[in-house]
Design a protein around this motif. Structure first.
Motif, mmCIF file in Angstrom:
data_model
loop_
_atom_site.group_PDB
_atom_site.id
_atom_site.type_symbol
_atom_site.label_atom_id
_atom_site.label_comp_id
_atom_site.label_asym_id
_atom_site.label_seq_id
_atom_site.Cartn_x
_atom_site.Cartn_y
_atom_site.Cartn_z
ATOM 1 N N HIS A 171 10.441 2.902 -6.233
ATOM 2 C CA HIS A 171 9.077 2.406 -6.398
ATOM 3 C C HIS A 171 8.811 1.132 -5.612
ATOM 4 C CE1 HIS A 171 11.356 -0.053 -9.162
ATOM 5 N NE2 HIS A 171 10.305 -0.804 -9.431
ATOM 6 N N LEU A 172 9.855 0.571 -4.959
ATOM 7 C CA LEU A 172 9.694 -0.656 -4.180
ATOM 8 C C LEU A 172 10.096 -0.470 -2.721
ATOM 9 C CD1 LEU A 172 11.134 -3.294 -6.699
ATOM 10 C CD2 LEU A 172 8.736 -2.945 -6.096
ATOM 11 N N ARG A 173 10.314 0.763 -2.303
ATOM 12 C CA ARG A 173 10.825 0.993 -0.944
ATOM 13 C C ARG A 173 9.884 0.432 0.118
ATOM 14 N NH1 ARG A 173 12.272 5.942 -1.467
ATOM 15 N NH2 ARG A 173 14.503 5.564 -1.646
ATOM 16 N N GLY A 174 8.594 0.612 -0.047
ATOM 17 C CA GLY A 174 7.651 0.085 0.936
ATOM 18 C C GLY A 174 7.710 -1.423 1.043
ATOM 19 N N ARG A 175 7.874 -2.095 -0.095
ATOM 20 C CA ARG A 175 7.938 -3.562 -0.074
ATOM 21 C C ARG A 175 9.246 -4.056 0.530
ATOM 22 N NH1 ARG A 175 4.983 -2.283 -4.730
ATOM 23 N NH2 ARG A 175 3.048 -3.489 -5.023
ATOM 24 N N TYR A 176 10.349 -3.394 0.244
ATOM 25 C CA TYR A 176 11.615 -3.776 0.877
ATOM 26 C C TYR A 176 11.509 -3.649 2.396
ATOM 27 C CZ TYR A 176 14.745 -4.442 -3.146
ATOM 28 O OH TYR A 176 15.379 -4.946 -4.257
ATOM 29 N N LEU A 214 0.827 -1.208 0.000
ATOM 30 C CA LEU A 214 0.000 0.000 0.000
ATOM 31 C C LEU A 214 0.861 1.258 0.000
ATOM 32 C CD1 LEU A 214 -2.953 -0.761 2.452
ATOM 33 C CD2 LEU A 214 -3.024 -0.589 -0.039
ATOM 34 N N ALA A 215 1.959 1.235 0.740
ATOM 35 C CA ALA A 215 2.843 2.403 0.774
ATOM 36 C C ALA A 215 3.404 2.704 -0.606
ATOM 37 C CB ALA A 215 3.971 2.177 1.776
ATOM 38 N N ASP A 216 3.720 1.656 -1.372
ATOM 39 C CA ASP A 216 4.245 1.851 -2.718
ATOM 40 C C ASP A 216 3.159 2.293 -3.695
ATOM 41 O OD1 ASP A 216 6.861 1.229 -2.069
ATOM 42 O OD2 ASP A 216 6.623 -0.907 -2.500
ATOM 43 N N ARG A 217 1.972 1.736 -3.567
ATOM 44 C CA ARG A 217 0.912 2.006 -4.541
ATOM 45 C C ARG A 217 0.135 3.286 -4.225
ATOM 46 N NH1 ARG A 217 -0.580 -1.950 -8.093
ATOM 47 N NH2 ARG A 217 0.445 -3.978 -7.864
ATOM 48 N N LEU A 218 -0.237 3.474 -2.965
ATOM 49 C CA LEU A 218 -1.098 4.586 -2.582
ATOM 50 C C LEU A 218 -0.342 5.735 -1.934
ATOM 51 C CD1 LEU A 218 -4.079 2.576 -1.010
ATOM 52 C CD2 LEU A 218 -3.759 3.273 -3.410
ATOM 53 N N GLY A 219 0.864 5.460 -1.468
ATOM 54 C CA GLY A 219 1.628 6.456 -0.735
ATOM 55 C C GLY A 219 1.526 6.251 0.760
ATOM 56 N N PRO A 220 2.553 6.640 1.505
ATOM 57 C CA PRO A 220 2.556 6.425 2.957
ATOM 58 C C PRO A 220 1.419 7.135 3.682
ATOM 59 C CG PRO A 220 4.777 6.869 2.160
ATOM 60 C CD PRO A 220 3.853 7.134 1.012
ATOM 61 N N ARG A 221 1.037 8.320 3.231
ATOM 62 C CA ARG A 221 -0.012 9.066 3.933
ATOM 63 C C ARG A 221 -1.327 8.312 3.902
ATOM 64 N NH1 ARG A 221 -4.123 12.587 2.456
ATOM 65 N NH2 ARG A 221 -4.623 14.211 3.997
ATOM 66 N N GLU A 234 14.165 1.142 -12.885
ATOM 67 C CA GLU A 234 14.015 2.381 -12.128
ATOM 68 C C GLU A 234 12.658 2.978 -12.402
ATOM 69 O OE1 GLU A 234 16.231 6.695 -11.586
ATOM 70 O OE2 GLU A 234 17.044 5.132 -12.897
ATOM 71 N N ALA A 235 11.976 3.390 -11.333
ATOM 72 C CA ALA A 235 10.650 3.977 -11.476
ATOM 73 C C ALA A 235 10.754 5.482 -11.490
ATOM 74 C CB ALA A 235 9.738 3.540 -10.329
ATOM 75 N N PRO A 236 9.800 6.153 -12.106
ATOM 76 C CA PRO A 236 9.794 7.607 -12.044
ATOM 77 C C PRO A 236 9.703 8.063 -10.599
ATOM 78 C CG PRO A 236 8.210 6.785 -13.665
ATOM 79 C CD PRO A 236 8.704 5.613 -12.907
ATOM 80 N N GLY A 237 10.393 9.146 -10.250
ATOM 81 C CA GLY A 237 10.434 9.612 -8.870
ATOM 82 C C GLY A 237 9.164 10.340 -8.490
ATOM 83 N N THR A 238 9.030 10.590 -7.206
ATOM 84 C CA THR A 238 7.916 11.370 -6.686
ATOM 85 C C THR A 238 8.468 12.642 -6.085
ATOM 86 O OG1 THR A 238 8.073 10.380 -4.531
ATOM 87 C CG2 THR A 238 6.675 9.259 -6.125
ATOM 88 N N ALA A 239 7.575 13.528 -5.723
ATOM 89 C CA ALA A 239 8.022 14.783 -5.127
ATOM 90 C C ALA A 239 8.749 14.522 -3.833
ATOM 91 C CB ALA A 239 6.828 15.701 -4.895
ATOM 92 N N ALA A 240 8.269 13.553 -3.055
ATOM 93 C CA ALA A 240 8.921 13.252 -1.774
ATOM 94 C C ALA A 240 10.269 12.622 -2.004
ATOM 95 C CB ALA A 240 8.021 12.340 -0.944
ATOM 96 N N ALA A 241 10.360 11.699 -2.985
ATOM 97 C CA ALA A 241 11.607 10.975 -3.202
ATOM 98 C C ALA A 241 12.699 11.896 -3.685
ATOM 99 C CB ALA A 241 11.386 9.849 -4.214
#
Length: 453
Positions: A356-361, A89-96, A429-436
């Motif tokens: 893009h896999l940080r939550g799963r790791y 969920l953290a990877d797909r929807l975001g931590p918030r 490599e996945a496209p980055g996000t504003a947070a990343a």
């Protein structure tokens, strides 16, 4: 405390100012969402009563001891699945959003347990409390890793562990006071603290921007790559690290199962077991942050290897028939292992994971620690019953095995190699996000409560 990082007046403008990575400076310079997470997990853990008092609550309501124990097992299974689902969920929807789902859903399910009398429905609710209530753990760790500079990640995870441990230490005392009034108040208090973290997350945590889809032509040209948890398993070096965490947790958890039996059979009163556990908790809460000021500057393989070696050495000392002194000394040694290596062990997955896999790791690491904590007590008691004090030598050897696995699988994290981490991982490599964008390329909760340590 470290000296100020401000350059003296008149200094060469091109000279690099000394970096202050101390406790206070790490807190002060952390983004507001990072400080909100630390505050939120502390508030949430202050109300962590459910697992501690579930058996007493159910037996007080008239359920049998077996039924209460089975419900507690359902909670444990749900908790282990929760960190896996939470990582996805953290990877797909975001931590918030993952945190909001976790806190809101767990509050509702906690209160439902109060009013369910049908046993199968009650067990299902308890299972969901465990599952939904753990979704926030990978989400919180993911956001900490995304928003924290690489040089500060070990210290920020030490602060995270400190908040978890401090809240978890106070929770049973608060719970015991609430029970004097009623069990209803206990459950309502935990639901309120969960909602408290939810409110903090809703206000302070950043929304994740949608990731742009790759161009169709690029998608067709790119070779097929594993995704999700398959990508984690395809990272063979990280799998070695996961196995090390599994063994480490199975050994570490012996302090709540095999150690009390060993001390009882040595003729020691329960007071001495309580003393060594209190000694461990006191040292971790008061000393881990101070020790991390120094260990965060050392190579991570050295820190982790030393931690595993100290854990094995401390537990091996329990095999010596030298009375209460050896139990105190052994506890000091493996407590040193915890404060030396704990923050690095739990910071590492987020430091090497593809964005893009940080939550799963992180979720897979937390799963291995939870799984080891679940199977370790039964295995340890079985071996102790079979071979007696020699079981502690076995735990020492197991820690050395974990040390070899971890140090063989871990990648170096330094400025020269940080940019090459993405190419070392099997996933694209996945496209980055504003947070990343605020963090470097590419987490023992750990906690723990027993969760974080």
């Amino acid at each position: 405390m470290s000296s100020s990082s401000s350059a003296p007046a008149g200094a060469d403008s091109t000279a690099a100012a000394p970096r202050d990575d101390g406790i206070w400076s790490t807190w002060k310079l952390s983004p507001a969402p990072v400080r909100a997470i630390l505050l939120g997990v502390f508030v949430n853990r202050l109300g962590a009563f459910f697992q501690t008092f579930l058996v007493l609550f159910l037996t007080q309501r008239g359920f049998t001891k077996f039924e209460a124990g089975f419900a507690l097992t359902a909670y444990g299974v749900g908790s282990m699945l929760g960190v896996l689902v939470g990582g996805a969920l953290a990877d797909r929807l975001g931590p918030r959003l993952a945190t909001l789902v976790s806190m809101g859903g767990s509050a509702v399910m906690l209160l439902s347990v109060l009013y369910l009398g049908y046993y199968p429905a009650l067990v299902a609710a308890v299972f969901l409390v465990g599952l939904i209530g753990q979704l926030y753990r990978p989400a919180s760790a993911t956001l900490l890793s995304e928003l924290t500079d690489k040089e500060r990640q070990v210290m920020i995870f030490a602060l995270y562990r400190w908040a978890l441990n401090l809240g978890t230490t106070a929770a049973p005392l608060i719970g015991a006071a609430l029970i004097v009034v009623s069990y209803d108040l206990l459950f309502w208090a935990e639901a309120i603290t969960a909602l408290g973290y939810g409110v903090i997350a809703a206000i302070a945590l950043p929304r994740r921007e949608a990731k742009p889809a790759p161009a169709e032509a690029e998608a067709e040209a790119a070779p097929a790559q594993p995704d999700g948890y398959r990508a984690v398993l395809a990272d063979r070096r990280f799998v070695m690290y996961l196995l090390a965490m599994l063994v480490n947790a199975a050994v570490y958890i012996q302090y709540v199962s095999t150690l009390p039996l060993t001390m009882r059979d040595a003729g020691l009163a329960t007071f001495w077991f309580s003393l060594v556990i209190a000694l461990n908790g006191f040292i971790v809460i008061t000393c881990e942050l101070l020790v991390t000021k120094f260990t965060q500057k050392l190579p991570i393989k050295l820190v982790v290897g030393l931690g595993f070696a100290l854990l094995g050495a401390g537990f091996s000392l329990y095999a010596l028939p030298w009375g209460v002194a050896i139990f105190l000394i052994g506890t000091l040694v493996w407590t040193a292992a915890e404060i030396v290596a704990g923050p690095t062990l739990f910071a590492y997955p987020g430091m090497v994971a593809p964005d893009h896999l940080r939550g799963r790791y992180i979720g897979s690491t937390q799963l291995m620690f939870s799984l080891g904590s679940a199977v370790g007590p039964g295995l340890g008691v079985f071996l102790y019953d079979a071979i007696g004090l020699n079981v502690w030598w076995c735990f020492g050897v197991a820690s050395l095995l974990a040390m070899v696995l971890a140090t063989s699988g871990m990648r170096r994290i330094d400025a020269a190699e940080a940019e090459s981490l993405a190419s070392e991982t099997p996933a694209p490599e996945a496209p980055g996000t504003a947070a990343a964008a605020t963090t470097e390329p590419g987490f023992l909760d750990a906690q723990v409560s027993s969760e974080s340590r």
